[in-house]
Motif scaffolding. Sequence first.
Motif, PDB file in Angstrom:
ATOM      1  N   SER A  62     -20.953  13.953  22.182  1.00  0.00           N
ATOM      2  CA  SER A  62     -20.363  13.018  23.147  1.00  0.00           C
ATOM      3  C   SER A  62     -20.063  13.713  24.469  1.00  0.00           C
ATOM      4  O   SER A  62     -20.204  13.114  25.543  1.00  0.00           O
ATOM      5  CB  SER A  62     -19.083  12.406  22.579  1.00  0.00           C
ATOM      6  OG  SER A  62     -19.361  11.626  21.427  1.00  0.00           O
ATOM      7  N   ASN A  68     -23.860   8.268  21.791  1.00  0.00           N
ATOM      8  CA  ASN A  68     -24.343   6.961  21.339  1.00  0.00           C
ATOM      9  C   ASN A  68     -25.136   7.065  20.043  1.00  0.00           C
ATOM     10  O   ASN A  68     -25.473   6.043  19.442  1.00  0.00           O
ATOM     11  CB  ASN A  68     -25.216   6.314  22.408  1.00  0.00           C
ATOM     12  CG  ASN A  68     -26.445   7.163  22.748  1.00  0.00           C
ATOM     13  OD1 ASN A  68     -26.338   8.380  22.847  1.00  0.00           O
ATOM     14  ND2 ASN A  68     -27.573   6.525  22.958  1.00  0.00           N
ATOM     15  N   ARG A  69     -25.409   8.282  19.588  1.00  0.00           N
ATOM     16  CA  ARG A  69     -26.121   8.489  18.335  1.00  0.00           C
ATOM     17  C   ARG A  69     -25.129   8.901  17.253  1.00  0.00           C
ATOM     18  O   ARG A  69     -24.029   9.372  17.550  1.00  0.00           O
ATOM     19  CB  ARG A  69     -27.221   9.546  18.499  1.00  0.00           C
ATOM     20  CG  ARG A  69     -28.155   9.295  19.664  1.00  0.00           C
ATOM     21  CD  ARG A  69     -29.360  10.192  19.651  1.00  0.00           C
ATOM     22  NE  ARG A  69     -30.310   9.779  18.610  1.00  0.00           N
ATOM     23  CZ  ARG A  69     -31.472  10.412  18.392  1.00  0.00           C
ATOM     24  NH1 ARG A  69     -31.812  11.469  19.112  1.00  0.00           N
ATOM     25  NH2 ARG A  69     -32.277   9.994  17.437  1.00  0.00           N
TER      26      ARG A  69
END
Length: 225
Positions: A62, A68-69
Amino acid sequence: MKIRAFLASALLLGSHAAIAQQAANDAPKPPLGFFVTSAGIGKGADLGGLAGADAHCQKLASAVGAGNRSWHAYLSTQAANGQPAVNARDRIGAGPWANAKGQIVARDVAHLHGDAIEQARLGNNLSRTTVISEKGEPIKGAGDKPNEHDILTGSKADGTAFTDAADHTCKNYTSSGEGSVQVGHFDRTGGGNTSWHSAHGSRGCSQENLVGTGGAGLLYCFAAN
């Protein structure tokens, strides 16, 4: 005329090559899907279990814009307290995985572990130059001071959990005292075993003991989606 035709052909080929190279340069870089943690949690092999290790991977991802994964640490756990074993290879997604520079380190789980004879012969793309941190920075390896090439995995060579009675995971990453954890060498160097994920056991679970065998409590992190 023949010379002119040759020169024209050479210029045309050169132009095509330049266009192809420019297209390659302009192609979007694959998203970050693999890294070694730039820092450990700091409590030796006590990571707070798999959940704590995954949270550490997610936090670091992050911080560089890849949150976002869904990130998982490459760790196996042993069966204990009525809970089944967990295999590291089963929790990292399907691949492919790229490092912070956009280099593909492995196409899929089988390529990563060399499951087939041909895959084992060719090998994956994990090496000292491609195994880097989430920031795109090199990890200290053999010959550096300090050497930090021991990466915690708790895994056998095929990426699965140990099934014997010995402790290979520092009590499933909840101990910084007695015990041992299996580590790999990201730089594929040293100790008579060049495995990136199953080179040897640590001499203990504390931060001091991990450092003493050439590590810093670092982890492999993979994007599972």
